[in-house]
Each structure stands twice: as C-alpha cells, then as structure tokens.
Design a protein around this motif. Structure first.
Motif, PDB file in Angstrom:
ATOM      1  N   ALA A 196      25.029  22.780  13.063  1.00 26.76           N
ATOM      2  CA  ALA A 196      24.176  22.150  12.070  1.00 26.76           C
ATOM      3  C   ALA A 196      24.044  20.731  12.771  1.00 26.76           C
ATOM      4  O   ALA A 196      24.202  20.621  13.408  1.00 26.76           O
ATOM      5  N   TYR A 197      22.557  20.334  12.924  1.00 28.14           N
ATOM      6  CA  TYR A 197      22.197  19.273  13.514  1.00 28.14           C
ATOM      7  C   TYR A 197      20.780  18.494  13.035  1.00 28.14           C
ATOM      8  O   TYR A 197      20.215  19.288  12.230  1.00 28.14           O
ATOM      9  N   MET A 207      18.838  21.265  11.236  1.00 24.49           N
ATOM     10  CA  MET A 207      18.654  22.789  11.295  1.00 24.49           C
ATOM     11  C   MET A 207      20.779  23.697  10.564  1.00 24.49           C
ATOM     12  O   MET A 207      20.916  22.576  11.064  1.00 24.49           O
ATOM     13  N   GLN A 208      20.199  23.809   9.763  1.00 26.07           N
ATOM     14  CA  GLN A 208      21.759  23.841   8.857  1.00 26.07           C
ATOM     15  C   GLN A 208      22.434  25.895   8.986  1.00 26.07           C
ATOM     16  O   GLN A 208      21.311  26.347   8.365  1.00 26.07           O
ATOM     17  N   THR A 209      23.294  25.512   9.002  1.00 29.49           N
ATOM     18  CA  THR A 209      23.870  27.305   8.465  1.00 29.49           C
ATOM     19  C   THR A 209      24.789  27.079   7.448  1.00 29.49           C
ATOM     20  O   THR A 209      24.116  28.625   6.855  1.00 29.49           O
ATOM     21  N   TYR A 210      25.028  25.716   6.475  1.00 26.06           N
ATOM     22  CA  TYR A 210      25.432  26.269   5.821  1.00 26.06           C
ATOM     23  C   TYR A 210      27.730  26.562   5.574  1.00 26.06           C
ATOM     24  O   TYR A 210      27.809  26.861   4.434  1.00 26.06           O
ATOM     25  N   SER A 211      27.921  26.469   7.051  1.00 30.65           N
ATOM     26  CA  SER A 211      28.839  27.493   6.747  1.00 30.65           C
ATOM     27  C   SER A 211      29.587  26.741   8.794  1.00 30.65           C
ATOM     28  O   SER A 211      28.645  26.706   9.064  1.00 30.65           O
ATOM     29  N   HIS A 241      38.053  25.315  13.442  1.00 27.62           N
ATOM     30  CA  HIS A 241      37.099  24.785  13.698  1.00 27.62           C
ATOM     31  C   HIS A 241      36.860  22.406  13.210  1.00 27.62           C
ATOM     32  O   HIS A 241      37.442  22.054  13.969  1.00 27.62           O
ATOM     33  N   LYS A 242      38.181  22.583  12.923  1.00 25.94           N
ATOM     34  CA  LYS A 242      38.788  21.220  11.912  1.00 25.94           C
ATOM     35  C   LYS A 242      39.712  21.061  13.749  1.00 25.94           C
ATOM     36  O   LYS A 242      39.072  19.614  13.893  1.00 25.94           O
ATOM     37  N   ALA A 243      40.142  21.776  14.954  1.00 26.80           N
ATOM     38  CA  ALA A 243      40.104  20.856  15.904  1.00 26.80           C
ATOM     39  C   ALA A 243      39.434  20.471  16.766  1.00 26.80           C
ATOM     40  O   ALA A 243      39.452  19.417  16.869  1.00 26.80           O
ATOM     41  N   ALA A 244      38.306  21.323  16.618  1.00 26.59           N
ATOM     42  CA  ALA A 244      36.930  20.845  17.668  1.00 26.59           C
ATOM     43  C   ALA A 244      36.169  19.364  17.017  1.00 26.59           C
ATOM     44  O   ALA A 244      36.064  18.972  17.555  1.00 26.59           O
ATOM     45  N   ALA A 259      29.340  17.672  10.410  1.00 32.85           N
ATOM     46  CA  ALA A 259      28.531  19.119  11.036  1.00 32.85           C
ATOM     47  C   ALA A 259      29.404  20.326  11.360  1.00 32.85           C
ATOM     48  O   ALA A 259      29.612  21.366  11.065  1.00 32.85           O
ATOM     49  N   LEU A 260      30.844  20.343  12.057  1.00 36.36           N
ATOM     50  CA  LEU A 260      31.335  20.995  12.753  1.00 36.36           C
ATOM     51  C   LEU A 260      32.660  21.993  11.213  1.00 36.36           C
ATOM     52  O   LEU A 260      32.892  22.807  11.792  1.00 36.36           O
ATOM     53  N   ASN A 261      32.432  21.031  10.559  1.00 37.38           N
ATOM     54  CA  ASN A 261      33.586  21.265   9.238  1.00 37.38           C
ATOM     55  C   ASN A 261      32.839  22.281   8.175  1.00 37.38           C
ATOM     56  O   ASN A 261      33.205  22.669   7.294  1.00 37.38           O
ATOM     57  N   SER A 262      31.672  21.731   8.133  1.00 33.94           N
ATOM     58  CA  SER A 262      30.815  22.557   6.747  1.00 33.94           C
ATOM     59  C   SER A 262      29.211  23.555   7.122  1.00 33.94           C
ATOM     60  O   SER A 262      28.812  23.592   6.037  1.00 33.94           O
ATOM     61  N   GLY A 263      29.043  23.082   8.351  1.00 38.06           N
ATOM     62  CA  GLY A 263      27.564  23.614   9.136  1.00 38.06           C
ATOM     63  C   GLY A 263      26.305  22.479   8.179  1.00 38.06           C
ATOM     64  O   GLY A 263      25.557  23.375   8.188  1.00 38.06           O
ATOM     65  N   ARG A 264      26.644  21.672   7.827  1.00 36.58           N
ATOM     66  CA  ARG A 264      25.345  20.465   7.191  1.00 36.58           C
ATOM     67  C   ARG A 264      25.790  19.477   8.119  1.00 36.58           C
ATOM     68  O   ARG A 264      26.254  19.378   8.386  1.00 36.58           O
TER      69      ARG A 264
END
Length: 266
Positions: A196-197, A207-211, A241-244, A259-264
C-alpha cells in the motif's frame, strides 16, 4: 526493446515492485520454486525502499540466470539521482540517502543496464507502467483519487500498438487481470514487497491491497485443439512482514511500516 526467443507456451511467474523487501522476495521465490514454472519475470521497482536494498540485490543476483528483469521508474530514479544530484541533495531525502549508501556500485550499474520493456516471446510483452511511460498506470485511472479500471479504449490508447496476446505490467501494486475486447489479457502482478502507498502525482491517491501478503502472478499457457489459452492466478504469500516493517521503522519510515503490517495507508 529487449526480445527473447522463448517457447511460446509456458508458465510464467511475474513479480514486481519488490521495493527492497528481501523478506517478501525470499518467500515469493520459495513459493515459485514449488510450482515448476518455466520463467520468472521481474517488472521493476526493485531496490528503492527503506528495508534492505543490498540484501535484496544479493538475493536477486543469486537467481539472476532464472529471472528476466526490466526496470521500473524508481530503479531509474536511483541511478538518475546519483548522476544528477550532489550527495548533499541526496542527503535531503533520507530514504534515498540510505539506499545509495547501502547499495554497492555494481547494483547501480546493473539497474542502469536494465531494459525499459521486453518481448518475452511472440505472445508475451512486459512493461513496468505502460509501453511508453514508466510513470503511468496502464489499468487504473486515479483522477478521482480512488483507482478505477480504465475504459477499454483508454487502455488500447496507452498500449500504443502493442498487440501481444498477454501484456504483463506492475507499478500500481494492485493485482489485477483485465481482458480487453480484442481478447488480449493485461495482467498486473501486484507488489512483492510494498502492499500500500499514497502518492501525490498526478493527483493525490491511495493504492491499497488491505493485506500484508506478498503478491505475484502465475500466468499459464494451455494448449488446446482450438489454440493457446492463457490463464492467470494471483498468488498471495505470507511472510515475516513484521521484520520488514521493523527495518522500515528503524529507517524513519513509519508510513512504510504501517503499510507493510496492514496493506493500508497510514
């Protein structure tokens, strides 16, 4: 334009928009390995991001013989920044400063040498944005700030005469397959590393994928008595994804971490 003489009926794994997320890339490559694909293609925006540019580059180099790669707009922006800007100007952008300090010189030269687009075979064409502009979304209209799929005629105009049965793109980070009235299939593989960004060009939009999952596309050719048929499967891969997100946060990018944790978008 790069052209490869590949067999025309094959299974392709399309990855794009890794954005320095080595954790997601490693998981996606592991998933691809289990699926027996004929070719991996990488559609660009590879090393720009506050996560792990050097480690991402090194992982890709370990697989370089297996992957056909084109460049994205932010690959270009990295090497253009080094060419057009002073180090003081680069330092004004902490994320770009981190990237250029983390990457070895050969990574910059590798990105500089990548082609803009590619005819993978007589059936399959690859680009990052559109066939003429790496900054333009091929499938989405964001004039209202909310992405909507462009009209058939608008997509044809942006294709600029490309008549390949299968067109594969990235850039928007949104996994999507659109079939045109011509029968052509346009596939956006989504983003491996950045789900997401928010951007302010050409207008403010999200732009969001919500995952938090990593995304890629599996594109398969099937031989039938009536000819070739192509099908697409959009794959969502779980990874650490939490490490990223932790590395992004350590590099001052709370927006990327969210965004990395949520896709939002934060």
């Amino acid at each position: 334009m790069t052209t490869f003489n590949r067999k025309t009926c094959m299974t392709i794994a399309a990855i794009s928009d890794i954005h320095s997320n080595v954790f997601a890339l490693d998981a996606v490559l592991g998933d691809i390995k289990k699926r027996g694909v004929d070719q991996i293609v990488n559609l660009g925006d590879i090393l720009y991001g506050p996560i792990a540019p050097r480690a991402t580059y090194e992982l890709l180099m370990a697989h370089r013989d297996d992957i056909v790669t084109i460049r994205g707009n932010q690959d270009r922006q990295i090497y253009e920044a080094l060419h057009l800007s002073t180090m003081a100007e680069i330092a004004d952008n902490p994320t770009m400063d981190f990237i250029v300090k983390d990457l070895p010189k050969d990574a910059i030269e590798w990105m500089r040498a990548l082609p803009f687009d590619c005819h993978l075979s007589e059936d399959v064409y690859l680009c990052h944005g559109t066939p003429t502009d790496d900054m333009v979304y091929l499938l989405e209209d964001i004039a209202t700030g909310v992405p909507t799929v462009r009209s058939d005629s608008n997509i044809f105009s942006l294709l600029n005469g490309i008549d390949s049965p299968v067109i594969v793109c990235g850039h928007t980070h949104i996994p999507r397959t659109v079939t045109l009235s011509s029968g052509q299939m346009v596939i956006n593989s989504g983003s491996v590393g950045y789900p997401a960004y928010e951007d302010d060009l050409p207008v403010v939009h999200k732009m969001q994928t919500y995952s938090p999952h990593a995304s890629y596309a599996l594109i398969t050719c099937i031989e039938t008595p009536q000819g070739k048929r192509w099908q697409t499967e959009h794959i969502k891969v779980a990874y650490n994804h939490k490490a990223a997100a932790k590395l992004a946060l350590n590099n001052g990018r709370e927006d990327w971490a969210f965004a990395l944790n949520s896709g939002r978008v934060l």
